[in-house]
Design a protein around this motif. Structure first.
Motif, mmCIF file in Angstrom:
data_model
loop_
_atom_site.group_PDB
_atom_site.id
_atom_site.type_symbol
_atom_site.label_atom_id
_atom_site.label_comp_id
_atom_site.label_asym_id
_atom_site.label_seq_id
_atom_site.Cartn_x
_atom_site.Cartn_y
_atom_site.Cartn_z
ATOM 1 N N ASN A 150 9.918 -1.911 8.990
ATOM 2 C CA ASN A 150 11.049 -1.597 9.864
ATOM 3 C C ASN A 150 11.476 -2.836 10.660
ATOM 4 N N SER A 151 11.551 -3.967 9.976
ATOM 5 C CA SER A 151 11.990 -5.272 10.508
ATOM 6 C C SER A 151 11.011 -5.933 11.476
ATOM 7 N N LYS A 152 9.830 -5.364 11.673
ATOM 8 C CA LYS A 152 8.843 -5.964 12.568
ATOM 9 C C LYS A 152 7.734 -6.617 11.742
ATOM 10 N N PRO A 153 7.337 -7.863 12.076
ATOM 11 C CA PRO A 153 6.277 -8.530 11.320
ATOM 12 C C PRO A 153 4.943 -7.804 11.463
ATOM 13 N N VAL A 154 4.251 -7.617 10.321
ATOM 14 C CA VAL A 154 2.964 -6.917 10.340
ATOM 15 C C VAL A 154 1.841 -7.728 9.690
ATOM 16 N N GLY A 155 2.159 -8.898 9.158
ATOM 17 C CA GLY A 155 1.110 -9.714 8.553
ATOM 18 C C GLY A 155 1.680 -10.730 7.582
ATOM 19 N N ALA A 156 0.781 -11.536 7.043
ATOM 20 C CA ALA A 156 1.188 -12.574 6.093
ATOM 21 C C ALA A 156 -0.021 -13.006 5.275
ATOM 22 N N ASP A 157 0.252 -13.562 4.110
ATOM 23 C CA ASP A 157 -0.765 -14.157 3.252
ATOM 24 C C ASP A 157 -0.337 -15.569 2.904
ATOM 25 N N LYS A 158 -1.284 -16.495 2.928
ATOM 26 C CA LYS A 158 -1.040 -17.834 2.406
ATOM 27 C C LYS A 158 -1.518 -17.830 0.960
ATOM 28 N N ILE A 159 -0.643 -18.245 0.045
ATOM 29 C CA ILE A 159 -1.011 -18.289 -1.365
ATOM 30 C C ILE A 159 -0.687 -19.672 -1.910
ATOM 31 N N GLN A 160 -1.251 -19.968 -3.072
ATOM 32 C CA GLN A 160 -0.979 -21.240 -3.731
ATOM 33 C C GLN A 160 -0.345 -20.989 -5.091
ATOM 34 N N LEU A 161 0.656 -21.789 -5.393
ATOM 35 C CA LEU A 161 1.325 -21.739 -6.679
ATOM 36 C C LEU A 161 1.135 -23.101 -7.337
ATOM 37 N N PRO A 168 0.803 -1.220 0.000
ATOM 38 C CA PRO A 168 0.000 0.000 0.000
ATOM 39 C C PRO A 168 0.843 1.280 0.000
ATOM 40 N N ALA A 169 0.357 2.285 -0.694
ATOM 41 C CA ALA A 169 1.074 3.553 -0.841
ATOM 42 C C ALA A 169 1.297 4.250 0.507
ATOM 43 N N GLU A 170 0.382 4.068 1.445
ATOM 44 C CA GLU A 170 0.534 4.754 2.743
ATOM 45 C C GLU A 170 1.693 4.216 3.565
ATOM 46 N N ARG A 171 2.364 3.165 3.103
ATOM 47 C CA ARG A 171 3.534 2.608 3.800
ATOM 48 C C ARG A 171 4.841 3.227 3.289
ATOM 49 N N ILE A 172 4.758 4.359 2.630
ATOM 50 C CA ILE A 172 5.916 5.005 1.992
ATOM 51 C C ILE A 172 7.001 5.384 2.993
ATOM 52 N N ASP A 173 6.645 5.642 4.241
ATOM 53 C CA ASP A 173 7.610 6.128 5.226
ATOM 54 C C ASP A 173 8.287 5.032 6.051
ATOM 55 N N VAL A 174 8.061 3.772 5.697
ATOM 56 C CA VAL A 174 8.686 2.672 6.435
ATOM 57 C C VAL A 174 9.492 1.799 5.473
ATOM 58 N N ILE A 175 10.425 1.057 6.024
ATOM 59 C CA ILE A 175 11.199 0.103 5.223
ATOM 60 C C ILE A 175 10.406 -1.192 5.176
ATOM 61 N N ILE A 176 10.060 -1.618 3.964
ATOM 62 C CA ILE A 176 9.204 -2.786 3.759
ATOM 63 C C ILE A 176 10.068 -3.995 3.421
#
Length: 134
Positions: free
Chosen positions: A103-114, A49-57
């Protein structure tokens, strides 16, 4: 043929709306295509998301217990492409975990299928990044 045109149009619109909704709700990951055995690399695409511009992703992609791809500088406000060697996967459905860090802290995850399938000479793939057919 008209029946298939309508189906492809519907799929295109659903994929585009999925990416738009991802942009509104937060992070979202998906396998770019369903893949075939002749391909050397697969790609996971991740909307940041664009609003995360100020953090290291940061983003990691795990298969089982192993991290198979890592991005330390994902770009906010766009779809990020993560390439992974195809030889990491088995035929059939492969469950992946895409984890997000700010900023090196976990904020979420998605399970996906390939999906990795046997080679087909007449294979058609949907590009989930832009809705196109190849």
């Amino acid at each position: 043929m008209k029946k298939y045109t309508h189906a492809f149009t519907l799929i295109f619109l659903l994929l585009q709306s999925m990416l738009l909704m991802a942009g509104q709700d937060g992070y979202k990951a998906v396998a770019r295509y369903d893949y075939y055995t002749l391909e050397e690399e697969v790609e996971v695409i991740v909307w940041v998301p664009a609003e995360r511009i100020d953090v290291i992703i940061g983003i990691t992609v795990s298969f089982g217990e192993e991290i198979i791809a890592e991005v330390e500088d994902a770009v906010a406000g766009r779809v990020n492409h993560i390439s992974i060697p195809a030889n990491n996967f088995v035929l059939g459905i492969n469950d992946l975990l895409v984890s997000y860090f700010e900023n090196s802290k976990p904020v979420g995850a998605d399970k996906i299928q390939l999906l990795l399938s046997e080679h087909r000479f007449n294979a058609v793939k949907i590009d989930r990044a832009n809705g196109g057919l190849i």
